[in-house]
Design a protein around this motif. Structure first.
Motif, mmCIF file in Angstrom:
data_model
loop_
_atom_site.group_PDB
_atom_site.id
_atom_site.type_symbol
_atom_site.label_atom_id
_atom_site.label_comp_id
_atom_site.label_asym_id
_atom_site.label_seq_id
_atom_site.Cartn_x
_atom_site.Cartn_y
_atom_site.Cartn_z
ATOM 1 N N TRP A 1 0.692 -1.312 -0.059
ATOM 2 C CA TRP A 1 -0.089 -0.144 -0.182
ATOM 3 C C TRP A 1 0.820 1.339 0.019
ATOM 4 O O TRP A 1 2.071 1.300 0.348
ATOM 5 N N GLU A 2 0.144 2.322 -0.630
ATOM 6 C CA GLU A 2 1.031 3.828 -0.613
ATOM 7 C C GLU A 2 0.577 4.446 0.589
ATOM 8 O O GLU A 2 -0.463 4.293 1.595
ATOM 9 N N ASP A 3 1.694 5.219 1.054
ATOM 10 C CA ASP A 3 1.245 6.157 2.420
ATOM 11 C C ASP A 3 -0.056 7.229 1.955
ATOM 12 O O ASP A 3 -0.112 7.566 0.819
ATOM 13 N N GLY A 4 -0.403 7.617 2.957
ATOM 14 C CA GLY A 4 -1.800 8.426 2.898
ATOM 15 C C GLY A 4 -2.708 8.294 3.909
ATOM 16 O O GLY A 4 -2.544 7.319 4.822
ATOM 17 N N ASP A 5 -3.683 9.185 4.183
ATOM 18 C CA ASP A 5 -4.944 9.182 5.146
ATOM 19 C C ASP A 5 -5.498 7.951 4.904
ATOM 20 O O ASP A 5 -6.020 7.231 6.093
ATOM 21 N N LYS A 6 -5.695 7.450 3.914
ATOM 22 C CA LYS A 6 -6.638 6.385 3.650
ATOM 23 C C LYS A 6 -5.870 5.083 2.699
ATOM 24 O O LYS A 6 -6.319 5.153 1.498
ATOM 25 N N PRO A 7 -4.945 4.640 3.478
ATOM 26 C CA PRO A 7 -4.286 3.522 2.281
ATOM 27 C C PRO A 7 -4.945 2.596 2.017
ATOM 28 O O PRO A 7 -6.255 2.239 2.611
ATOM 29 N N LYS A 8 -4.865 1.870 0.621
ATOM 30 C CA LYS A 8 -5.540 1.061 -0.101
ATOM 31 C C LYS A 8 -4.717 -0.095 -0.484
ATOM 32 O O LYS A 8 -4.022 0.002 -1.592
ATOM 33 N N PRO A 9 -4.665 -1.026 0.203
ATOM 34 C CA PRO A 9 -3.423 -2.121 -0.098
ATOM 35 C C PRO A 9 -4.035 -2.892 -1.362
ATOM 36 O O PRO A 9 -5.271 -3.019 -1.686
ATOM 37 N N LYS A 10 -3.109 -3.437 -2.025
ATOM 38 C CA LYS A 10 -3.283 -4.203 -3.291
ATOM 39 C C LYS A 10 -2.528 -5.436 -3.262
ATOM 40 O O LYS A 10 -1.335 -5.292 -2.761
ATOM 41 N N ALA A 11 -3.277 -6.517 -3.527
ATOM 42 C CA ALA A 11 -2.753 -7.745 -3.836
ATOM 43 C C ALA A 11 -1.393 -7.773 -4.622
ATOM 44 O O ALA A 11 -1.528 -7.764 -5.834
ATOM 45 N N PHE A 12 -0.071 -8.156 -4.166
ATOM 46 C CA PHE A 12 0.987 -8.000 -4.804
ATOM 47 C C PHE A 12 1.535 -9.757 -5.277
ATOM 48 O O PHE A 12 1.713 -9.759 -6.395
ATOM 49 N N ASN A 13 1.274 -10.456 -4.564
ATOM 50 C CA ASN A 13 1.579 -12.015 -4.865
ATOM 51 C C ASN A 13 0.609 -12.855 -4.163
ATOM 52 O O ASN A 13 0.351 -12.455 -2.874
#
Length: 525
Positions: free
Chosen positions: A297-309
Motif C-alpha cells: 500500500w501507499e502512504d496516505g490518510d486512507k491507504p488502499k492495499p493491493k494484492a502483490f503476490n
C-alpha cells in the motif's frame, strides 16, 4: 437357579423349551424382540417357547454391606472405581488405535510420494531411451544405443524395488545457495548486534506491570464471524495497528483515536494470521482458503492495499506465517503437513518440506534466521536446520495419552536462548543451549497464545479468560495481569500484542473487540 443372561437369581423365572436354560422373563423378552434367537444356543426362539417356573416367593435379606449408609457409599465407590477403570482402558485402546491409523496413513502417504518420484524417473529414462533409439548410428560416440537405454531403464526399475520408505528423503527441496548465503550473512550481523544489545531503560518494571488495568475497549470487527485472530504494530508509527479477523477482513486503525483508517476484504475464507513488514508498506495474510497473500500500500490518510503476490501451493488451511529476519523472504505452515519458504518480491516458492502425519498448527523462526520451530496437531515439537531443511532436534514426540493437545503457539526470545511452546493446558519454556526437557512449565486453562516481548525479558501467556506475564530470567512466578472478569466484557480472549517496552498490552476477543491494558498510575498521570 440363576439367569443365563444376568447371572443372578431371577425374580420371574422362565425356561426355554428348546434349550432348557433358565432366564429372567423381562430380560429374555427384550432379547427375543431384538434378535428373535436364544442368547445361549443361537436357535430361533419366540415368547411361546418360554415356560413360566413356579417358585415360592421369598423376601431376600439385604447383604450386610447394604444395610447402612457407609456400606452403600462403599458399594457405590467400588462401582464407580470399576467404571472409571473400564473407561480409562477404553480411552487408551482408542488412543492406540488412532496412533496406529495415523502411522498407517503416514506410511501410505510416503509410499505414494516415493512411487510418484520413481515414476517420474522412469518416464525420464524412457524418454532418454527413445532419443537414443532415434539417434542410433548418426554418431559413433554421442548417442545412446538400445542396449544402453534398456540398461538405464533397468537401473530405475531396480531402484524402485530397493527404495526405502523414509519420508525425510522425499518431498524436501533445499534452498538456493544465494538465499542461504544471504541467511548466513544476516545471522552473523544479528549475532554481533545481540552481543552489544542492552535492555531499554524505558522497559516497564515488574511492579508497574502488576498495576496494569483495562484502559479502553472498542469494537474493530463486525459481522457474523468477527473473532480477531491476529494483531500487529507498525514500527514507524507505534499508534498504528493492524488486525485480522474471521470476518475475512484486515483493519488498519489508530490506537489513540480508535479510528479505522482502512478496512478491506483479504480472502474468500476466514483469516488465520497476519504479519507486517517492519520497514516497508507490506503485510502478509493467511487464510482458511489455503492461500497466503502479500499486500502493498501507499502512504496516505486512507491507504488502499493491493494484492502483490498470492501463494497457493498448499492443499490445506494455511495456519501461520512468518517473516525471515533478512526481510526478503517469508514462510507458511499448513494443515497439509507442509511448510515452505517464499520470495517476498516474486511470491515464488523456494523450498517446501513435509514432516509428520498431522497438520502443522504453529511455526516460528529464530531471531538469527537459521533455525525454526514447528508445532503439530499431534503435540509433536521440532527444531529445523534451515540450511539442510531437516529436523535438527525433536523436543517433543507425539503427545502421550494424558496430553493430546496440539501446539497452538510458539515463540523465540530475542536473546536467542529461549523458546516457549503452548498447548491447551500447558506452556513449556525451553533453553536451546540445553535441549531435552523444558527448564520450566506452567499449567494453563484453554491456552491461546504465547509470545516474548521485543526485549526478551518478559513472556506473555494468553488463555481464554486470563492473561499472564512471566519474567524469563527468573521464570518462577506468573504475574496475573488481567482476567476476563476484570474486563468490560467477559468474552473469550483470542490473541494478544505486546507493544514496545511493554507500554501497553492489546487483547483481542471473539466478539471483534480490543482491550487496551496499560499501567494505571501512568494513565492517571
Amino acid at each position: 437357579m440363576y439367569c443365563a443372561i444376568s447371572g443372578v437369581v431371577p425374580d420371574e423365572p422362565v425356561v426355554s423349551k428348546k434349550s432348557g436354560h433358565l432366564f429372567e422373563k423381562r430380560l429374555i423378552l427384550k432379547h427375543i424382540q431384538t434378535t428373535g434367537k436364544c442368547p445361549v444356543s443361537g436357535e430361533d426362539l419366540t415368547e411361546d417357547d418360554l415356560i413360566a417356573v413356579q417358585e415360592n416367593v421369598v423376601v431376600r435379606p439385604r447383604t450386610s454391606s447394604a444395610t447402612s449408609i457407609p456400606g452403600l457409599l462403599s458399594l457405590f465407590q467400588s462401582e464407580w472405581d470399576s467404571v472409571v477403570s473400564e473407561l480409562y482402558q477404553l480411552k487408551k485402546q482408542l488412543h492406540d488405535t488412532k496412533q496406529q491409523l495415523a502411522q498407517t496413513l503416514y506410511e501410505n502417504d510416503a509410499a505414494k510420494r516415493v512411487i510418484a518420484r520413481l515414476l517420474k524417473e522412469r518416464d525420464e529414462a524412457l524418454e532418454v531411451a527413445k532419443q537414443g533409439t532415434a539417434n542410433t548410428g548418426t554418431t559413433a560416440n554421442g548417442a545412446l544405443n538400445n542396449e544402453e537405454a534398456a540398461e538405464q531403464v533397468n537401473k530405475v526399475t531396480n531402484t524402485e524395488k530397493d527404495c526405502s520408505m523414509e519420508v525425510e528423503d522425499t518431498g524436501v527441496d533445499l534452498l538456493p545457495p544465494q538465499v542461504l548465503e544471504q541467511f548466513d550473512k544476516t545471522s552473523q550481523e544479528l549475532i554481533a548486534y545481540r552481543k552489544n544489545r542492552k535492555v531499554s531503560p524505558s522497559l516497564l518494571s515488574k511492579e508497574k506491570l502488576e498495576s496494569f488495568r483495562e484502559e479502553k475497549l472498542f469494537k474493530v470487527h463486525t459481522g457474523k464471524e468477527k473473532e480477531i485472530v491476529a494483531l500487529a504494530q507498525s514500527r514507524e508509527d507505534s499508534c498504528l495497528l493492524f488486525s485480522a479477523g474471521k470476518d475475512k477482513t484486515v483493519k488498519f486503525f489508530t490506537l489513540d483515536t480508535e479510528k479505522t483508517l482502512t478496512s478491506f476484504s483479504a480472502h474468500k475464507a476466514p483469516l488465520t494470521d497476519l504479519v507486517v513488514h517492519p520497514n516497508e508498506n507490506i503485510l502478509i495474510t493467511s487464510s482458511m482458503d489455503k492461500t497466503a497473500v502479500v499486500w502493498h500500500w501507499e502512504d496516505g490518510d486512507k491507504p488502499k492495499p493491493k494484492a502483490f503476490n498470492t501463494v497457493n501451493i498448499h492443499e490445506g488451511v494455511v495456519t501461520q506465517i512468518f517473516l525471515h529476519p533478512c526481510l526478503s523472504y517469508f514462510g507458511t505452515a499448513s494443515e497439509d503437513c507442509t511448510w515452505a519458504f517464499h520470495d517476498l518480491e516474486t511470491g515464488d516458492c523456494l523450498s517446501r518440506t513435509t514432516k509428520g502425519p498431522t497438520g502443522i498448527a504453529s511455526i516460528a523462526i529464530h531471531p538469527d534466521g537459521l533455525i525454526l520451530g514447528t508445532g503439530f496437531n499431534s503435540g509433536e515439537l521440532n527444531i529445523w536446520d534451515i540450511r539442510e531443511m531437516k529436523v535438527a532436534l525433536s523436543l517433543c514426540e507425539r503427545s502421550s495419552f494424558e496430553d493430546t493437545s496440539k501446539i497452538c503457539s510458539l515463540s523465540f526470545s530475542e536473546n536467542g536462548y529461549h523458546m516457549a511452546s503452548m498447548n491447551n493446558n500447558r506452556i513449556d519454556l525451553w533453553d536451546l543451549r540445553k535441549p531435552g526437557t523444558p527448564v520450566r512449565n506452567w499449567n494453563v486453562v484453554e491456552g491461546r497464545k504465547c509470545c516474548f516481548d521485543s526485549s526478551g525479558v518478559y513472556l506473555g501467556l494468553l488463555c481464554a479468560h486470563e492473561m499472564k506475564i512471566i519474567e524469563t530470567k527468573k521464570g518462577v512466578e506468573c504475574l496475573n495481569i488481567v482476567s476476563s472478569r476484570d474486563l468490560s466484557s467477559n468474552d473469550s480472549l483470542t490473541t494478544m500484542l505486546l507493544l514496545k517496552d511493554m507500554e501497553r498490552i492489546i487483547l483481542g476477543d471473539v466478539k471483534g473487540s480490543l482491550h487496551v491494558l496499560s499501567n494505571s498510575n501512568s494513565s492517571a498521570e
